[in-house]
Write a protein that holds these residues in place. Structure first.
Motif, PDB file in Angstrom:
ATOM      1  N   VAL A  54      24.633 -44.712   9.962  1.00 35.36           N
ATOM      2  CA  VAL A  54      25.775 -45.386  10.591  1.00 35.36           C
ATOM      3  C   VAL A  54      27.040 -44.566  10.404  1.00 35.36           C
ATOM      4  CG1 VAL A  54      27.196 -47.470  10.506  1.00 35.36           C
ATOM      5  CG2 VAL A  54      24.734 -47.658  10.412  1.00 35.36           C
ATOM      6  N   ARG A  55      27.164 -43.937   9.260  1.00 33.33           N
ATOM      7  CA  ARG A  55      28.345 -43.114   8.974  1.00 33.33           C
ATOM      8  C   ARG A  55      28.431 -41.927   9.937  1.00 33.33           C
ATOM      9  NH1 ARG A  55      33.024 -43.168   6.458  1.00 33.33           N
ATOM     10  NH2 ARG A  55      33.459 -41.373   5.169  1.00 33.33           N
ATOM     11  N   SER A  56      27.286 -41.407  10.350  1.00 35.85           N
ATOM     12  CA  SER A  56      27.279 -40.283  11.286  1.00 35.85           C
ATOM     13  C   SER A  56      27.183 -40.752  12.746  1.00 35.85           C
ATOM     14  CB  SER A  56      26.153 -39.318  10.955  1.00 35.85           C
ATOM     15  OG  SER A  56      24.908 -39.954  11.084  1.00 35.85           O
ATOM     16  N   ARG A  57      27.565 -41.990  12.976  1.00 39.39           N
ATOM     17  CA  ARG A  57      27.661 -42.587  14.311  1.00 39.39           C
ATOM     18  C   ARG A  57      26.327 -42.714  15.037  1.00 39.39           C
ATOM     19  NH1 ARG A  57      32.733 -43.945  15.011  1.00 39.39           N
ATOM     20  NH2 ARG A  57      34.347 -42.584  14.232  1.00 39.39           N
ATOM     21  N   ARG A  58      25.270 -42.955  14.278  1.00 37.13           N
ATOM     22  CA  ARG A  58      23.962 -43.266  14.844  1.00 37.13           C
ATOM     23  C   ARG A  58      23.625 -44.693  14.442  1.00 37.13           C
ATOM     24  NH1 ARG A  58      20.305 -39.026  12.151  1.00 37.13           N
ATOM     25  NH2 ARG A  58      21.586 -39.829  10.498  1.00 37.13           N
ATOM     26  N   PRO A  59      22.774 -45.378  15.198  1.00 42.10           N
ATOM     27  CA  PRO A  59      22.397 -46.740  14.797  1.00 42.10           C
ATOM     28  C   PRO A  59      21.522 -46.695  13.542  1.00 42.10           C
ATOM     29  CG  PRO A  59      21.175 -46.079  16.749  1.00 42.10           C
ATOM     30  CD  PRO A  59      22.177 -44.992  16.479  1.00 42.10           C
ATOM     31  N   PRO A  60      21.543 -47.752  12.760  1.00 40.06           N
ATOM     32  CA  PRO A  60      20.668 -47.788  11.588  1.00 40.06           C
ATOM     33  C   PRO A  60      19.211 -47.862  12.018  1.00 40.06           C
ATOM     34  CG  PRO A  60      21.757 -49.905  11.882  1.00 40.06           C
ATOM     35  CD  PRO A  60      22.347 -48.970  12.889  1.00 40.06           C
ATOM     36  N   SER A  61      18.325 -47.511  11.113  1.00 41.20           N
ATOM     37  CA  SER A  61      16.890 -47.574  11.388  1.00 41.20           C
ATOM     38  C   SER A  61      16.468 -49.038  11.456  1.00 41.20           C
ATOM     39  CB  SER A  61      16.117 -46.858  10.287  1.00 41.20           C
ATOM     40  OG  SER A  61      14.760 -47.193  10.331  1.00 41.20           O
ATOM     41  N   ALA A  62      15.905 -49.426  12.582  1.00 44.17           N
ATOM     42  CA  ALA A  62      15.452 -50.815  12.736  1.00 44.17           C
ATOM     43  C   ALA A  62      14.299 -51.113  11.788  1.00 44.17           C
ATOM     44  CB  ALA A  62      15.037 -51.072  14.178  1.00 44.17           C
ATOM     45  N   THR A  63      13.408 -50.150  11.617  1.00 49.03           N
ATOM     46  CA  THR A  63      12.281 -50.347  10.709  1.00 49.03           C
ATOM     47  C   THR A  63      12.763 -50.468   9.271  1.00 49.03           C
ATOM     48  OG1 THR A  63      10.880 -49.063  12.189  1.00 49.03           O
ATOM     49  CG2 THR A  63      10.088 -49.380   9.937  1.00 49.03           C
ATOM     50  N   GLY A  64      13.665 -49.579   8.876  1.00 45.59           N
ATOM     51  CA  GLY A  64      14.204 -49.627   7.522  1.00 45.59           C
ATOM     52  C   GLY A  64      14.954 -50.921   7.251  1.00 45.59           C
ATOM     53  N   ALA A  65      15.768 -51.341   8.208  1.00 47.42           N
ATOM     54  CA  ALA A  65      16.513 -52.584   8.037  1.00 47.42           C
ATOM     55  C   ALA A  65      15.572 -53.779   7.989  1.00 47.42           C
ATOM     56  CB  ALA A  65      17.527 -52.744   9.165  1.00 47.42           C
ATOM     57  N   GLY A  66      14.502 -53.719   8.769  1.00 49.55           N
ATOM     58  CA  GLY A  66      13.508 -54.789   8.726  1.00 49.55           C
ATOM     59  C   GLY A  66      12.803 -54.853   7.386  1.00 49.55           C
ATOM     60  N   VAL A  67      12.496 -53.682   6.824  1.00 50.33           N
ATOM     61  CA  VAL A  67      11.873 -53.638   5.495  1.00 50.33           C
ATOM     62  C   VAL A  67      12.811 -54.232   4.451  1.00 50.33           C
ATOM     63  CG1 VAL A  67      11.132 -52.051   3.665  1.00 50.33           C
ATOM     64  CG2 VAL A  67      10.314 -51.739   5.995  1.00 50.33           C
ATOM     65  N   VAL A  68      14.091 -53.909   4.543  1.00 46.39           N
ATOM     66  CA  VAL A  68      15.070 -54.466   3.606  1.00 46.39           C
ATOM     67  C   VAL A  68      15.142 -55.985   3.755  1.00 46.39           C
ATOM     68  CG1 VAL A  68      17.527 -54.544   3.039  1.00 46.39           C
ATOM     69  CG2 VAL A  68      16.413 -52.355   3.389  1.00 46.39           C
ATOM     70  N   ALA A  69      15.108 -56.481   4.994  1.00 45.51           N
ATOM     71  CA  ALA A  69      15.143 -57.930   5.216  1.00 45.51           C
ATOM     72  C   ALA A  69      13.911 -58.606   4.619  1.00 45.51           C
ATOM     73  CB  ALA A  69      15.257 -58.235   6.709  1.00 45.51           C
TER      74      ALA A  69
END
Length: 117
Positions: A54-69
């Motif tokens: 996100v800091r480098s102006r790309r969207p976060p990883s959907a898979t990674g965010a799902g794993v965190v959830a």
């Protein structure tokens, strides 16, 4: 990219770091300690990667965010399934709830960014 996904990713990274240290603060041993340390490490690594994205102006990883959830949801259930008690129980429930919320939001923003032309 909005500042909110960056805040959610950095918040999850901090919560992961807190989970690594929480068993030592609350003097918890056994399975409760290992659960928090392993989940905290996984969350800190994945959320840190999403923060860098996100800091480098790309969207976060959907898979990674799902794993965190999912790991956040596990933290809500784990104290009851594994028999934690005292402050460690409520720490995991509160941290897991916030973590699942932040991870779910980042997963939503990542999939929404993938759909935008």
């Amino acid at each position: 990219m909005d500042a909110t996904p960056r805040l959610a990713a950095s918040g999850n990274c901090l919560l992961g770091c807190w989970l690594i240290t929480a068993p030592f603060v609350f003097a918890v041993a056994g399975i409760a300690r290992w659960n928090d340390v392993l989940v905290g490490t996984a969350v800190a690594v994945v959320a840190g990667y999403n923060y860098a994205s996100v800091r480098s102006r790309r969207p976060p990883s959907a898979t990674g965010a799902g794993v965190v959830a999912v790991l956040g949801c596990w933290l809500v259930v784990a104290p009851f399934a594994l028999g934690f008690e005292g402050p460690a129980l409520w720490n995991d429930v509160v941290v897991g709830t916030v973590m699942a919320s932040f991870g779910g939001y980042n997963a939503y923003t990542a999939t929404a960014a993938d759909r935008d032309p």
